[in-house]
Scaffold this motif. Structure first.
Motif, mmCIF file in Angstrom:
data_model
loop_
_atom_site.group_PDB
_atom_site.id
_atom_site.type_symbol
_atom_site.label_atom_id
_atom_site.label_comp_id
_atom_site.label_asym_id
_atom_site.label_seq_id
_atom_site.Cartn_x
_atom_site.Cartn_y
_atom_site.Cartn_z
ATOM 1 N N THR A 152 -10.453 -1.830 8.016
ATOM 2 C CA THR A 152 -10.654 -3.311 7.387
ATOM 3 C C THR A 152 -10.165 -3.533 6.021
ATOM 4 O OG1 THR A 152 -12.078 -5.293 7.001
ATOM 5 C CG2 THR A 152 -12.827 -3.102 6.638
ATOM 6 N N ILE A 153 -9.540 -4.509 5.423
ATOM 7 C CA ILE A 153 -9.167 -4.874 4.104
ATOM 8 C C ILE A 153 -10.245 -5.396 3.561
ATOM 9 C CG2 ILE A 153 -7.287 -5.891 2.723
ATOM 10 C CD1 ILE A 153 -5.452 -5.661 5.006
ATOM 11 N N LEU A 202 0.861 -8.470 -3.701
ATOM 12 C CA LEU A 202 -0.307 -7.911 -4.031
ATOM 13 C C LEU A 202 -0.302 -6.249 -3.882
ATOM 14 C CD1 LEU A 202 -3.196 -10.216 -2.705
ATOM 15 C CD2 LEU A 202 -1.972 -10.542 -5.041
ATOM 16 N N LYS A 203 -0.965 -5.572 -5.032
ATOM 17 C CA LYS A 203 -1.114 -4.319 -5.055
ATOM 18 C C LYS A 203 -2.535 -3.952 -4.394
ATOM 19 C CE LYS A 203 0.358 -0.058 -5.868
ATOM 20 N NZ LYS A 203 1.354 0.547 -5.047
ATOM 21 N N GLY A 204 -2.175 -2.902 -3.329
ATOM 22 C CA GLY A 204 -3.600 -2.535 -2.833
ATOM 23 C C GLY A 204 -3.595 -0.950 -2.802
ATOM 24 N N SER A 205 -4.884 -0.485 -2.470
ATOM 25 C CA SER A 205 -5.435 0.908 -2.359
ATOM 26 C C SER A 205 -5.809 1.378 -1.162
ATOM 27 C CB SER A 205 -6.171 1.440 -3.464
ATOM 28 O OG SER A 205 -7.459 0.765 -3.412
ATOM 29 N N PHE A 206 -5.700 2.845 -0.919
ATOM 30 C CA PHE A 206 -6.192 3.329 0.288
ATOM 31 C C PHE A 206 -7.564 4.311 0.014
ATOM 32 C CE2 PHE A 206 -5.960 6.722 3.385
ATOM 33 C CZ PHE A 206 -6.331 5.887 4.661
ATOM 34 N N ALA A 207 -8.584 3.940 0.806
ATOM 35 C CA ALA A 207 -9.701 4.748 0.850
ATOM 36 C C ALA A 207 -9.698 5.544 1.818
ATOM 37 C CB ALA A 207 -10.927 3.942 0.295
ATOM 38 N N PRO A 208 -9.671 7.158 1.690
ATOM 39 C CA PRO A 208 -9.730 7.930 2.915
ATOM 40 C C PRO A 208 -11.191 7.708 3.320
ATOM 41 C CG PRO A 208 -9.106 9.021 1.161
ATOM 42 C CD PRO A 208 -9.323 7.595 0.542
ATOM 43 N N GLY A 209 -11.231 7.783 4.800
ATOM 44 C CA GLY A 209 -12.386 7.638 5.723
ATOM 45 C C GLY A 209 -12.628 8.766 6.656
ATOM 46 N N VAL A 210 -13.367 8.520 7.722
ATOM 47 C CA VAL A 210 -13.710 9.346 8.881
ATOM 48 C C VAL A 210 -12.317 9.899 9.293
ATOM 49 C CG1 VAL A 210 -14.821 9.699 11.007
ATOM 50 C CG2 VAL A 210 -15.640 8.374 9.214
ATOM 51 N N PHE A 256 0.895 -1.389 -0.181
ATOM 52 C CA PHE A 256 -0.010 0.091 -0.102
ATOM 53 C C PHE A 256 1.005 1.023 0.140
ATOM 54 C CE2 PHE A 256 -2.466 -3.134 2.120
ATOM 55 C CZ PHE A 256 -3.785 -3.174 1.238
ATOM 56 N N ASP A 257 0.424 2.401 -0.537
ATOM 57 C CA ASP A 257 0.922 3.539 -0.546
ATOM 58 C C ASP A 257 0.766 4.116 0.943
ATOM 59 O OD1 ASP A 257 2.013 3.670 -3.016
ATOM 60 O OD2 ASP A 257 0.060 4.724 -3.923
ATOM 61 N N ARG A 258 -0.332 3.765 1.697
ATOM 62 C CA ARG A 258 -0.601 4.210 2.947
ATOM 63 C C ARG A 258 -1.846 3.391 3.439
ATOM 64 N NH1 ARG A 258 -4.056 9.941 2.741
ATOM 65 N NH2 ARG A 258 -4.028 9.532 4.589
ATOM 66 N N ILE A 259 -1.889 3.585 4.831
ATOM 67 C CA ILE A 259 -2.732 2.319 5.458
ATOM 68 C C ILE A 259 -3.588 3.196 6.559
ATOM 69 C CG2 ILE A 259 -1.675 0.364 4.909
ATOM 70 C CD1 ILE A 259 -0.636 0.173 7.788
ATOM 71 N N SER A 279 -9.195 -6.338 -6.839
ATOM 72 C CA SER A 279 -8.864 -4.981 -6.142
ATOM 73 C C SER A 279 -8.865 -5.161 -4.755
ATOM 74 C CB SER A 279 -9.936 -4.128 -6.263
ATOM 75 O OG SER A 279 -11.388 -4.410 -5.968
ATOM 76 N N ILE A 280 -7.751 -4.642 -4.022
ATOM 77 C CA ILE A 280 -7.706 -4.646 -2.514
ATOM 78 C C ILE A 280 -7.630 -3.408 -1.942
ATOM 79 C CG2 ILE A 280 -6.289 -5.485 -0.741
ATOM 80 C CD1 ILE A 280 -5.324 -7.791 -2.374
ATOM 81 N N SER A 281 -8.526 -3.070 -0.964
ATOM 82 C CA SER A 281 -8.629 -1.505 -0.586
ATOM 83 C C SER A 281 -8.642 -1.457 0.907
ATOM 84 C CB SER A 281 -9.896 -0.937 -1.027
ATOM 85 O OG SER A 281 -9.904 -0.852 -2.490
ATOM 86 N N VAL A 282 -8.042 -0.585 1.718
ATOM 87 C CA VAL A 282 -8.184 -0.523 3.010
ATOM 88 C C VAL A 282 -9.187 0.448 3.349
ATOM 89 C CG1 VAL A 282 -7.173 0.474 5.295
ATOM 90 C CG2 VAL A 282 -5.680 -0.746 3.578
ATOM 91 N N VAL A 283 -10.437 0.361 3.836
ATOM 92 C CA VAL A 283 -11.730 1.170 4.157
ATOM 93 C C VAL A 283 -12.070 1.152 5.531
ATOM 94 C CG1 VAL A 283 -12.413 0.386 1.617
ATOM 95 C CG2 VAL A 283 -13.225 -0.897 3.618
#
Length: 294
Positions: A102-103, A121-129, A40-43, A89-93
């Protein structure tokens, strides 16, 4: 009675241990665990033991988190094969409103060849609260800094005058420089005009003089051309006269030379000068001095 209860307890404990080992053995063989590494670029605030889910069902947990330069390597352990395919697709949400993470995994389009667990694997980060709150704090800080900057520009500081005052002073300095530039330009324009007028007058005089020469020189050239033949005739006449006088002197006897000695000497000197002048005219030509008077 106590021995019987102890025997029952030991029997139940033994049955529980056998059942647990059997269940674990069957589970490991029927549902083997897999370990994956996701980059991930960030988690955000993802932590160890946070869940890994597919379509809302938890299939594993986060085991390790390692930082390698600008990349975060997250190790997960799943209780069932992921069977990832192309376009996965793998995302940190966000998991909830409290900022838990959670992943979330999408297996992708099913193909014949699945991705091996050994691949990273390559994952992405989804900004949240949490990120929204952080951005809100940053925005608040930016607004506060902007207010301070506006106050400094309006009222100045102990070491600097207000921005408006400094701006007005700068405009005055620029205006003063502009006036000086206009004055310098006017003076330069006057000097250039004077210089150009002088050059124009000189060119006019030169043009008039050239026209005068063009009309006058041909006349003097024609005059000189007419004098040359006359000079040639004069030279021939003088030469003939010199030869005649020389013959006359040669036939005089000594008594006549004594009687007319002084006069003859002067006459010979003058004849010699005439002969030299004739020779110079023959060799150098007729010297003409032309003086143009306007």
């Amino acid at each position: 009675m106590n021995d019987r209860r102890l025997g029952y307890f030991l029997l139940i404990l033994l049955v529980g241990l056998v059942t647990g080992f059997t269940t674990y053995f069957v589970w490991v063989h029927l549902f083997p665990a897999e370990r994956w590494v996701i980059a991930f670029d960030r988690i955000g605030n993802l932590k160890i033991e946070d869940p890994v889910t597919i379509h809302g069902l938890q299939i594993g947990r986060v085991e390790t988190v390692e930082y390698a330069g600008g990349t975060v390597l997250v190790g997960i352990r799943t209780t069932e094969p992921l069977k990832l395919h192309e376009k996965y697709s793998i995302s940190v949400v966000d998991k909830g409103l409290m900022g838990e993470r959670t992943i979330l995994i999408d297996r992708g389009r099913i193909t014949k060849n699945a991705i091996s667990p050994g691949d990273t694997l390559k994952g992405s980060f989804a900004p949240g609260v949490s990120e929204a709150l952080d951005n809100t704090r940053l925005l608040k800080q930016a607004v506060s800094d902007l207010r301070v900057a506006i106050a400094r520009a309006r009222h100045g500081t102990d070491s600097q005058s207000p921005f408006a005052t400094r701006f007005i002073e700068l405009m005055r300095a620029v205006d003063s420089l502009s006036e000086e530039a206009v004055v310098m330009g006017t003076e330069l324009e006057g000097d250039l005009s004077l210089g150009l007028d002088s050059v124009q007058a000189a060119l006019t005089a030169l043009s008039s003089y050239s026209e005068y020469l063009a009309t006058t020189l041909p006349t003097y050239v024609e005059l000189a051309s007419g004098l040359i033949p006359k000079a040639e005739k004069a030279i021939a006449t003088l030469e003939s006269a010199v030869q005649s006088l020389t013959k006359v002197l040669s036939v005089l006897d000594e008594q006549e030379k004594t009687l007319f000695g002084e006069t003859l000497a002067q006459l010979q000197a003058q004849l010699e000068e005439i002969r030299n002048a004739v020779d110079r005219l023959r060799s150098d030509g007729l010297p003409l001095q032309v003086r143009i008077v306007r």
